[in-house]
Design a protein around this motif. Structure first.
Motif, PDB file in Angstrom:
ATOM      1  N   PHE A 309      -2.672  10.396   3.054  1.00 53.00           N
ATOM      2  CA  PHE A 309      -2.798   9.610   4.254  1.00 53.00           C
ATOM      3  C   PHE A 309      -2.277   8.016   3.969  1.00 53.00           C
ATOM      4  O   PHE A 309      -1.734   7.243   4.746  1.00 53.00           O
ATOM      5  CB  PHE A 309      -4.072   9.517   5.105  1.00 53.00           C
ATOM      6  CG  PHE A 309      -3.940  10.973   5.777  1.00 53.00           C
ATOM      7  CD1 PHE A 309      -2.865  11.630   6.355  1.00 53.00           C
ATOM      8  CD2 PHE A 309      -5.317  11.646   5.750  1.00 53.00           C
ATOM      9  CE1 PHE A 309      -3.044  12.978   6.868  1.00 53.00           C
ATOM     10  CE2 PHE A 309      -5.417  13.073   6.399  1.00 53.00           C
ATOM     11  CZ  PHE A 309      -4.198  13.470   6.944  1.00 53.00           C
ATOM     12  N   VAL A 310      -3.161   7.487   2.999  1.00 54.18           N
ATOM     13  CA  VAL A 310      -2.876   6.065   2.418  1.00 54.18           C
ATOM     14  C   VAL A 310      -1.320   5.944   2.036  1.00 54.18           C
ATOM     15  O   VAL A 310      -0.835   4.894   2.612  1.00 54.18           O
ATOM     16  CB  VAL A 310      -3.664   5.550   1.343  1.00 54.18           C
ATOM     17  CG1 VAL A 310      -3.412   4.317   0.783  1.00 54.18           C
ATOM     18  CG2 VAL A 310      -5.377   5.697   2.056  1.00 54.18           C
ATOM     19  N   VAL A 311      -0.993   6.782   1.369  1.00 53.34           N
ATOM     20  CA  VAL A 311       0.442   6.726   1.005  1.00 53.34           C
ATOM     21  C   VAL A 311       1.549   6.823   2.195  1.00 53.34           C
ATOM     22  O   VAL A 311       2.442   6.097   2.210  1.00 53.34           O
ATOM     23  CB  VAL A 311       0.733   7.986  -0.410  1.00 53.34           C
ATOM     24  CG1 VAL A 311       2.399   7.578  -0.710  1.00 53.34           C
ATOM     25  CG2 VAL A 311      -0.200   7.608  -1.345  1.00 53.34           C
ATOM     26  N   VAL A 383      -7.834  10.153   8.428  1.00 50.89           N
ATOM     27  CA  VAL A 383      -6.661   9.373   8.795  1.00 50.89           C
ATOM     28  C   VAL A 383      -6.823   7.834   8.955  1.00 50.89           C
ATOM     29  O   VAL A 383      -6.018   7.116   8.738  1.00 50.89           O
ATOM     30  CB  VAL A 383      -6.082  10.142  10.106  1.00 50.89           C
ATOM     31  CG1 VAL A 383      -4.591   9.658  10.544  1.00 50.89           C
ATOM     32  CG2 VAL A 383      -5.415  11.624   9.498  1.00 50.89           C
ATOM     33  N   VAL A 384      -7.694   7.680  10.198  1.00 56.82           N
ATOM     34  CA  VAL A 384      -7.948   6.295  10.478  1.00 56.82           C
ATOM     35  C   VAL A 384      -8.605   5.468   9.417  1.00 56.82           C
ATOM     36  O   VAL A 384      -8.244   4.272   9.237  1.00 56.82           O
ATOM     37  CB  VAL A 384      -9.103   6.136  11.746  1.00 56.82           C
ATOM     38  CG1 VAL A 384      -9.342   4.765  12.002  1.00 56.82           C
ATOM     39  CG2 VAL A 384      -8.422   6.880  12.960  1.00 56.82           C
ATOM     40  N   MET A 385      -9.392   6.130   8.477  1.00 57.88           N
ATOM     41  CA  MET A 385      -9.864   5.449   7.187  1.00 57.88           C
ATOM     42  C   MET A 385      -8.807   4.694   6.459  1.00 57.88           C
ATOM     43  O   MET A 385      -8.557   3.910   5.663  1.00 57.88           O
ATOM     44  CB  MET A 385     -11.015   6.145   6.457  1.00 57.88           C
ATOM     45  CG  MET A 385     -11.468   5.316   5.401  1.00 57.88           C
ATOM     46  SD  MET A 385     -12.500   3.877   5.865  1.00 57.88           S
ATOM     47  CE  MET A 385     -13.915   4.686   6.376  1.00 57.88           C
ATOM     48  N   ALA A 386      -7.651   5.741   6.266  1.00 54.26           N
ATOM     49  CA  ALA A 386      -6.521   5.724   5.490  1.00 54.26           C
ATOM     50  C   ALA A 386      -5.787   4.591   5.874  1.00 54.26           C
ATOM     51  O   ALA A 386      -5.398   3.552   5.072  1.00 54.26           O
ATOM     52  CB  ALA A 386      -5.643   6.944   5.200  1.00 54.26           C
ATOM     53  N   VAL A 387      -5.492   4.383   7.311  1.00 54.13           N
ATOM     54  CA  VAL A 387      -4.745   3.230   7.959  1.00 54.13           C
ATOM     55  C   VAL A 387      -5.507   2.047   7.657  1.00 54.13           C
ATOM     56  O   VAL A 387      -4.870   0.956   7.216  1.00 54.13           O
ATOM     57  CB  VAL A 387      -4.654   3.481   9.460  1.00 54.13           C
ATOM     58  CG1 VAL A 387      -4.032   2.263  10.159  1.00 54.13           C
ATOM     59  CG2 VAL A 387      -3.712   4.641   9.665  1.00 54.13           C
ATOM     60  N   SER A 388      -6.913   1.995   7.770  1.00 60.01           N
ATOM     61  CA  SER A 388      -7.817   0.979   7.436  1.00 60.01           C
ATOM     62  C   SER A 388      -7.751   0.373   5.949  1.00 60.01           C
ATOM     63  O   SER A 388      -7.413  -0.719   5.815  1.00 60.01           O
ATOM     64  CB  SER A 388      -9.317   1.137   7.772  1.00 60.01           C
ATOM     65  OG  SER A 388     -10.108   0.376   7.436  1.00 60.01           O
ATOM     66  N   ASP A 389      -7.724   1.378   5.032  1.00 59.40           N
ATOM     67  CA  ASP A 389      -7.674   1.278   3.690  1.00 59.40           C
ATOM     68  C   ASP A 389      -6.187   0.474   3.399  1.00 59.40           C
ATOM     69  O   ASP A 389      -6.392  -0.527   2.606  1.00 59.40           O
ATOM     70  CB  ASP A 389      -7.984   2.248   2.934  1.00 59.40           C
ATOM     71  CG  ASP A 389      -7.975   2.036   1.434  1.00 59.40           C
ATOM     72  OD1 ASP A 389      -8.141   0.904   1.044  1.00 59.40           O
ATOM     73  OD2 ASP A 389      -8.355   3.070   0.758  1.00 59.40           O
ATOM     74  N   ALA A 390      -5.362   1.225   3.897  1.00 65.05           N
ATOM     75  CA  ALA A 390      -3.940   0.539   3.407  1.00 65.05           C
ATOM     76  C   ALA A 390      -3.898  -1.023   4.065  1.00 65.05           C
ATOM     77  O   ALA A 390      -3.266  -1.743   3.560  1.00 65.05           O
ATOM     78  CB  ALA A 390      -2.859   1.311   4.035  1.00 65.05           C
ATOM     79  N   SER A 391      -4.347  -1.357   5.377  1.00 64.74           N
ATOM     80  CA  SER A 391      -3.985  -2.434   5.933  1.00 64.74           C
ATOM     81  C   SER A 391      -4.916  -3.629   5.234  1.00 64.74           C
ATOM     82  O   SER A 391      -4.344  -4.597   5.051  1.00 64.74           O
ATOM     83  CB  SER A 391      -4.381  -2.227   7.306  1.00 64.74           C
ATOM     84  OG  SER A 391      -3.755  -1.352   8.076  1.00 64.74           O
ATOM     85  N   LEU A 392      -5.992  -3.304   5.038  1.00 68.48           N
ATOM     86  CA  LEU A 392      -6.865  -4.234   4.404  1.00 68.48           C
ATOM     87  C   LEU A 392      -6.523  -4.690   3.023  1.00 68.48           C
ATOM     88  O   LEU A 392      -6.476  -5.838   2.524  1.00 68.48           O
ATOM     89  CB  LEU A 392      -8.285  -3.964   4.864  1.00 68.48           C
ATOM     90  CG  LEU A 392      -9.134  -5.305   4.038  1.00 68.48           C
ATOM     91  CD1 LEU A 392     -10.407  -5.505   5.228  1.00 68.48           C
ATOM     92  CD2 LEU A 392      -9.964  -4.858   2.856  1.00 68.48           C
TER      93      LEU A 392
END
Length: 487
Positions: A309-311, A383-392
């Protein structure tokens, strides 16, 4: 090791040499590990599986060879981690933000850098693990060693095409000079006009012999300006431990501004680390079958799902979200690094809150004697954690690289790895503290051996509360942040 590697890159070797040497050391380590797994005389004895698992102790020479390879990899890969990200960013000369096209490419680079890094983690955690488990440990390690060998040869062969920025001196030495000069002049009054401070054009030529960005004066932390106040004694000897330039003082000020933002990132990783710890434990207590039992998802593989999900999130951002945002906002930069970090802080709260809701529902099902909660219910939080990880992560890498003093470009990337480490350390200590407090007076506590008897949902809500406060602090810091200004 990222801190040590960053110091060497910024002060002595430069980033390119640090990366090549680090990869070469890790290549030696992978060669040693591959040899350890391949040669019968160096391979530790296999474990016997029966009623229990018995592993015969390895001989001294087997242990020495294996751990020598492991630590060589740690030193090599750890040492180059901070330098390689900033080395790539150096290839984009945005002329201190004036070249909009180059700045846009550099922002995109940080996104793809983090995406490719996660793709590598995903590959090693799936395909290579399968090769090592089903075929041969030696073959799996050999594949890794081959990849590193290709990287070393490719970097050495393409050296002429890179933009190489020489090291500009020790950042620690410059900061110490400012602090010592400030301590010596603690009773000196700072002039109202900043033009009276010791500027670079008054400094000795040696300060300007190397390429170095010159910073404008800022009013924050004005007490440190005492280090740049010229006295009669300074004019006599020009001692750099008594008199510093405005740029040197501003570099220390910039570092002091970055530390609070960095600390909020460390608290962020307390929540982010739950994806590899408590989320997996939560998943182990659910029904692993998806759909009508067509296939099963082991709880341990949930971390790989997050990496996917991060990728995907990074690819979607670069290909769709960022271009659309530029057109809508009418500017070259879709989102600033601080805005991306803010999105990461907000999304991590939502991710852990979703985990709390899922856990509360799971416990309700268990205590009502209903069917186990399906593991698919945990996918939204990943999914939300992946968006968070990628953004920060992307925002933090870009923000610290742009804002760090020129003498600390590699160290600024090391800050990211330090915040990850500190966040994980705080998380483990928080679990220990919460467990001891909730088990007082003989109570079951929130983390009993059987999670069905505990309250993991309460712990998730505690994490939500801590990060909500942390988010508010970050917003305050971001709104009042004074960016460095280059002359």
């Amino acid at each position: 090791m990222p801190v040590v590697g960053a110091a060497i890159a910024d002060s002595y070797w430069g980033k390119y040499k640090t990366v090549v040497v680090g990869l070469s050391i890790s290549l030696a380590g992978m060669a040693v590990i591959t040899t350890s797994a391949t040669l019968p005389s160096l391979r530790p004895p296999p474990c016997e599986h029966g009623t229990g698992t018995y592993c015969a102790p390895a001989a001294l020479h087997q242990r020495l060879v294996f751990f020598a390879g492991i630590y060589l990899c740690a030193i090599g890969i750890g040492g180059l981690k901070a330098a390689i990200a900033s080395f790539g960013a150096e290839q984009f000369d945005d002329e201190n933000g004036k070249n909009v096209a180059e700045r846009e490419r550099k922002a995109s680079y940080f996104s793809w850098y983090y995406g490719v890094a996660n793709l590598g983690i995903l590959t090693s955690g799936t395909l290579l693990v399968w090769v090592e488990d089903k075929v041969s440990w030696g073959l799996g390690y050999g594949v890794c060693a081959s990849f590193v060998a290709v990287a070393v040869v490719a970097l050495a062969a393409t050296a002429p095409v890179y933009r190489l920025v020489p090291p500009v001196g020790s950042p620690l030495k410059g900061a110490c000079q400012v602090l010592v000069a400030f301590a010596r002049k603690v009773n000196v009054r700072v002039p109202d006009d900043a033009a009276e401070l010791y500027a670079e054009e008054h400094a000795k030529v040696s300060f300007l012999q190397q390429p170095r960005e010159l910073l404008e004066h800022t009013d924050q932390f004005r007490c440190l300006d005492k280090a740049a106040v010229v006295t009669s004694a300074d004019l006599e000897d020009g001692n750099p431990w008594r008199l510093c330039t405005v740029t040197q003082v501003e570099e220390l000020k910039t570092l002091l501004r970055l530390i609070p933002v960095w600390l909020t990132s460390a608290v962020y990783f307390v929540a982010n680390s739950q994806a590899q710890t408590t989320f997996v434990q939560q998943g182990s207590m659910t029904d692993s079958k998806i759909g009508r039992g067509a296939f099963s998802v082991p709880a341990a593989s949930l971390t790989c799902i997050e990496t996917v999900f991060v990728v995907a999130a990074i690819a979607l951002y670069n290909r769709a979200v960022a271009p659309a945002a530029r057109r809508f906002l009418g500017r070259a930069e879709a989102f600033t690094p601080l805005q991306l970090m803010g999105l990461g802080h907000g999304a991590v709260i939502a991710a852990v809150a979703l985990a709390a809701c899922a856990e509360s529902r799971r416990l309700a099902n268990v205590r009502a004697g209903a069917a186990l909660l399906g593991i698919a219910w945990l996918l939204p939080q990943y999914v939300v954690m992946a968006v968070s990880d990628a953004s920060l992560s992307v925002g933090q890498l870009e923000f610290f690289y742009d804002q760090a003093p020129e003498t600390m470009r590699s160290a600024s990337t090391a800050f990211y790895f330090l915040s990850c480490s500190l966040g994980n350390l705080i998380s483990s200590q928080l679990v220990t503290l919460v467990a001891s407090v909730t088990e007082m007076s003989g109570r079951t506590g929130w983390f009993p051996p059987n999670l069905d008897d505990g309250h993991l949902d309460y712990y998730f809500m505690l994490i939500v509360g801590i990060n909500a406060v942390n988010f508010a602090v970050f917003v305050y810091l971001a709104k009042n942040y004074t960016p460095k200004r280059v002359r």
